[in-house]
Design a protein around this motif. Structure first.
Motif, PDB file in Angstrom:
ATOM      1  N   ILE A 134       0.854  -1.184   0.000  1.00  0.00           N
ATOM      2  CA  ILE A 134       0.000   0.000   0.000  1.00  0.00           C
ATOM      3  C   ILE A 134       0.891   1.236   0.000  1.00  0.00           C
ATOM      4  CG2 ILE A 134      -1.772   1.296   1.230  1.00  0.00           C
ATOM      5  CD1 ILE A 134      -2.696  -1.295   2.493  1.00  0.00           C
ATOM      6  N   THR A 135       0.693   2.082  -0.976  1.00  0.00           N
ATOM      7  CA  THR A 135       1.389   3.370  -1.002  1.00  0.00           C
ATOM      8  C   THR A 135       0.349   4.466  -0.877  1.00  0.00           C
ATOM      9  OG1 THR A 135       1.284   3.421  -3.420  1.00  0.00           O
ATOM     10  CG2 THR A 135       3.284   2.490  -2.424  1.00  0.00           C
ATOM     11  N   ILE A 136       0.721   5.537  -0.198  1.00  0.00           N
ATOM     12  CA  ILE A 136      -0.221   6.599   0.107  1.00  0.00           C
ATOM     13  C   ILE A 136       0.299   7.912  -0.479  1.00  0.00           C
ATOM     14  CG2 ILE A 136       0.877   6.999   2.347  1.00  0.00           C
ATOM     15  CD1 ILE A 136      -1.868   7.768   3.412  1.00  0.00           C
ATOM     16  N   SER A 137      -0.647   8.720  -1.002  1.00  0.00           N
ATOM     17  CA  SER A 137      -0.277  10.025  -1.557  1.00  0.00           C
ATOM     18  C   SER A 137      -1.367  11.036  -1.215  1.00  0.00           C
ATOM     19  CB  SER A 137      -0.089   9.928  -3.076  1.00  0.00           C
ATOM     20  OG  SER A 137      -1.315   9.545  -3.704  1.00  0.00           O
ATOM     21  N   TYR A 138      -0.990  12.332  -1.324  1.00  0.00           N
ATOM     22  CA  TYR A 138      -1.928  13.411  -1.021  1.00  0.00           C
ATOM     23  C   TYR A 138      -1.871  14.436  -2.146  1.00  0.00           C
ATOM     24  CZ  TYR A 138      -4.106  17.401   1.304  1.00  0.00           C
ATOM     25  OH  TYR A 138      -4.918  18.462   1.615  1.00  0.00           O
ATOM     26  N   ASP A 139      -3.016  14.647  -2.787  1.00  0.00           N
ATOM     27  CA  ASP A 139      -3.101  15.540  -3.946  1.00  0.00           C
ATOM     28  C   ASP A 139      -2.001  15.233  -4.952  1.00  0.00           C
ATOM     29  OD1 ASP A 139      -5.304  16.790  -3.022  1.00  0.00           O
ATOM     30  OD2 ASP A 139      -4.287  18.575  -2.272  1.00  0.00           O
ATOM     31  N   LYS A 140      -1.669  13.946  -5.047  1.00  0.00           N
ATOM     32  CA  LYS A 140      -0.746  13.389  -6.034  1.00  0.00           C
ATOM     33  C   LYS A 140       0.710  13.809  -5.849  1.00  0.00           C
ATOM     34  CE  LYS A 140      -4.334  12.899  -9.563  1.00  0.00           C
ATOM     35  NZ  LYS A 140      -4.759  13.225 -10.938  1.00  0.00           N
ATOM     36  N   THR A 141       0.956  15.024  -5.372  1.00  0.00           N
ATOM     37  CA  THR A 141       2.340  15.512  -5.316  1.00  0.00           C
ATOM     38  C   THR A 141       2.799  15.826  -3.904  1.00  0.00           C
ATOM     39  OG1 THR A 141       1.569  17.763  -5.704  1.00  0.00           O
ATOM     40  CG2 THR A 141       2.192  16.461  -7.639  1.00  0.00           C
ATOM     41  N   LYS A 142       1.896  16.183  -3.016  1.00  0.00           N
ATOM     42  CA  LYS A 142       2.288  16.626  -1.684  1.00  0.00           C
ATOM     43  C   LYS A 142       2.606  15.440  -0.775  1.00  0.00           C
ATOM     44  CE  LYS A 142      -0.533  20.803  -2.035  1.00  0.00           C
ATOM     45  NZ  LYS A 142      -1.665  21.567  -1.460  1.00  0.00           N
TER      46      LYS A 142
END
Length: 667
Positions: A556-564
């Protein structure tokens, strides 16, 4: 000289002769003479003697009917009745006109005959009255009662008839009754015994009470042998089971039998309890437990009201309980205080957010609620209609679910008493209702000021996340994976590279799955849009059950607004220490491979503040239950799978669990 006026004179010789004549005729008497039917007069004492003469001459046996005396002497009943004095040699028996005149000599002879007959067998007075004396029963009884000798007794049969019975007969009866009753070993109706033995019940009852070794309970005779057996049975029941109810014996009788154990006895309404066997273990369990299922601790045969009395005797201070046979629950005072301080505010907050949205949707939006006005005739100022809303309280099933998840997750069935106790302890107060109202009002204000839209999901149900199959199973899988890793390290069968791979799979598999579920739940509770964060490889709802037969986990990888940076976003968006704890959770899952123990400690410390549930530690009981469920699921998949590779994998997993009692993972 006029002869009529001439003085009456008598010679001395004439006076002497007149006196002699008067003496002979007994003319000097105080009683007035009685007038006979032939108009002649007779003195009372003369008539009394005349009756005596008639009895002697006509009666033969010194007894005559009144009618014969009346005919013979020409006297009336009123003349004769007063003459039957104690000094008279005769007396009247019976009632006019069938009365009889008896001499006292005749009475003594008649009584001797009666005594003689009564000494051989009980003699009914009806037999004496009709066959021997031809008298009414009451007259017969009047004659006999004052003269009964010491060796005889006047008694009454069960049917009410009087009877003369000898003391020797009564002694023999007592011996027969005592011998017969002492030979019995089981209770029997005394009336049935008397009917069969032709005994008078009213005569036997005093014998039973005075001379037999048994007891009389109502009309039932309880033999001494039977009482001893029952006493022994009651004593053994008290010593082994610890509870004796009044089903067969009265509480008074039970206490009498158990008098040697007086210090151990607790007397309830319908039972006697052994303090050592029942009270002490129950009290210890109540002292140690936060939440206790009372069913195993209350004797099954104890009436409901006695179960409540028993609990009141041993209840710790401040504790709550509900007992409705056959189930009941107990909450300790520390548990109530802790749950009230830590969990209830979270539940109130969750409920406030849900209820605020429901009210906003129903009333046309938040502004429609907060900005509406009352009738201007009543006030010129605007006043929110928020005062007229139906706020409600936290649903009891949600609180019960949280209690079960935190304190008794092995309880699967619905339990009405747990629901009742939960309502009593947490939801019935005015303070709770006020807390909910205040929280909903604050949420409505926040929604308008921040223009927050509560995220929704058709697949989300807070109760689903709290169920054992979701959060608890995620904790269990993580711990069982730790067990397998420890076994692999201790066995020496793997090199360092393989062990590193196992550690990575543990952190990024079961560890990341648990972190993902907790993170999604925190985002929902804090009204953070799920769309802002992306969890690669996980599209299923986080509240769905854990697949406990899963062969491998996808990373599982997690991201926020794709770049942040998502971890920075967690710390910034989530309130207080929540964001910090969530960010640290992901750091441990994707950090150094030796941080497995640190991840476990972090989960134990932060599960409760993050999701309102404690970290579920796997014990022997839950581990066995979990592995049984996993085995059944693997068997189902083996039976329905057609892919040979998957069949082989599941067969190996099933065989390894059967052999090692572990969750096997591959590299």
């Amino acid at each position: 000289m006029d002869p009529l006026n001439a003085p009456i004179t008598i010679t001395e010789e004439g006076a002497m002769a007149l006196m002699e004549l008067l003496l002979q005729r007994n003319s000097f008497h105080d009683d007035r003479p009685l007038r006979l039917r032939n108009n002649n007069y007779i003195w009372p004492h003369v008539l009394q003697q005349a009756i005596t003469d008639v009895l002697r001459e006509e009666g033969g046996s010194c007894m005559l009917p009144w009618t014969i005396v009346q005919q013979k002497l020409g006297v009336s009943w009123e003349m004769v009745e007063p003459l039957a004095t104690e000094d008279a040699p005769w007396f009247i028996v019976g009632h006019y006109p069938a009365a009889q005149l008896w001499t006292k000599v005749y009475l003594q002879a008649a009584l001797r005959q009666v005594w003689e007959n009564a000494r051989t067998a009980p003699l009914p007075l009806t037999q004496i009255a009709k066959s021997m004396w031809q008298l009414p029963l009451d007259s017969t009884l009047q004659l006999i009662r004052p003269h009964v000798p010491p060796d005889l007794e006047l008694r009454t049969l069960d049917n009410g008839a009087p009877v003369l019975v000898s003391q020797s007969y009564l002694t023999e009866l007592q011996q027969q009754v005592t011998t017969y009753l002492d030979s019995l070993s089981t209770p029997i109706s005394l009336a049935e015994i008397c009917a069969a033995q032709q005994w008078e019940l009213s005569w036997v009852i005093p014998i039973v009470r005075q001379t037999t070794s048994g007891n009389l309970l109502g009309d039932t005779y309880i033999p001494q042998a039977y009482r001893q057996q029952q006493q022994q049975a009651v004593t053994e029941l008290f010593q082994t089971v610890g509870v004796v109810t009044d089903t067969l014996h009265s509480i008074y009788q039970i206490k009498e039998w158990l008098s040697p154990y007086q210090e151990l006895i607790l007397t309830l309404t319908h039972a006697v309890i052994n303090r050592t066997l029942i009270c002490d273990p129950l009290e210890a369990a109540l002292q140690e437990a936060d939440v206790l299922d009372l069913h195993p601790w209350i004797p099954a045969n104890l009436p409901v009201e006695d179960g409540r009395l028993l609990l009141q005797q041993v209840l710790p201070k401040g504790g709550f309980f509900v007992w409705n046979d056959p189930s009941g629950w107990f909450f300790s005072q520390p548990m109530i205080a802790t749950f009230q301080a830590t969990i209830m505010p979270l539940l109130v907050q969750e409920y406030a957010r849900e209820r605020a949205r429901e009210l906003a949707d129903a009333k046309g939006g938040v502004s429609a609620i907060l900005d509406s006005s009352l009738d201007r005739k009543q006030s010129t100022k605007k006043k929110p209609s928020i005062d007229n809303l139906e706020y409600g309280t936290v649903p009891v099933e949600r609180v019960v679910q949280r209690i079960r998840a935190q304190y008794c997750d092995d309880v699967e069935e619905e339990d009405a008493t747990l629901t009742e106790l939960t309502t009593l302890a947490f939801l019935s107060s005015d303070e709770h209702a006020q807390d909910c109202q205040n929280a909903i009002r604050a949420e409505l204000q926040r929604m308008r000021s921040q223009r927050v839209t509560i995220p929704t999901s058709s697949d989300y149900d807070p109760l689903q996340f709290e169920r054992t199959e979701c959060f608890a199973y995620a904790c269990y899988v993580f711990q069982l994976s730790q067990h397998f890793l420890q076994y692999a390290q201790d066995s020496g069968g793997m090199d360092d590279t393989d062990l590193l791979i196992l550690r990575q799979q543990l952190l990024q598999g079961p560890g990341a799955d648990l972190a993902w579920r907790m993170t999604q739940y925190c985002l929902f509770r804090n009204n953070v849009s799920e769309e802002s964060f992306s969890f690669e490889s996980r599209s299923d709802p986080y509240s769905h059950p854990v697949d406990i037969a899963l062969r491998q986990y996808d990373p599982i990888t997690i991201s926020y607004d794709k770049t942040k940076d998502p971890l920075v976003a967690f710390r910034r968006i989530l309130p207080g220490t929540t964001g910090v704890a969530v960010a640290r959770l992901w750091e441990l899952c994707h950090g150094p491979l030796d941080d497995i123990e640190a991840l476990r400690e972090h989960l134990q410390e932060n599960c409760l503040p993050l999701v309102g549930l404690p970290y579920k530690v796997l014990d022997k009981k839950t581990e066995k239950k979990f592995l049984n469920a996993r085995r059944d699921l693997l068997l189902q998949r083996l039976q329905s799978e057609a892919d040979p590779a998957l069949v082989l994998d599941w067969a190996i997993m099933l065989g390894y669990q059967h052999a090692k009692n572990m969750v096997w993972q591959t590299i």
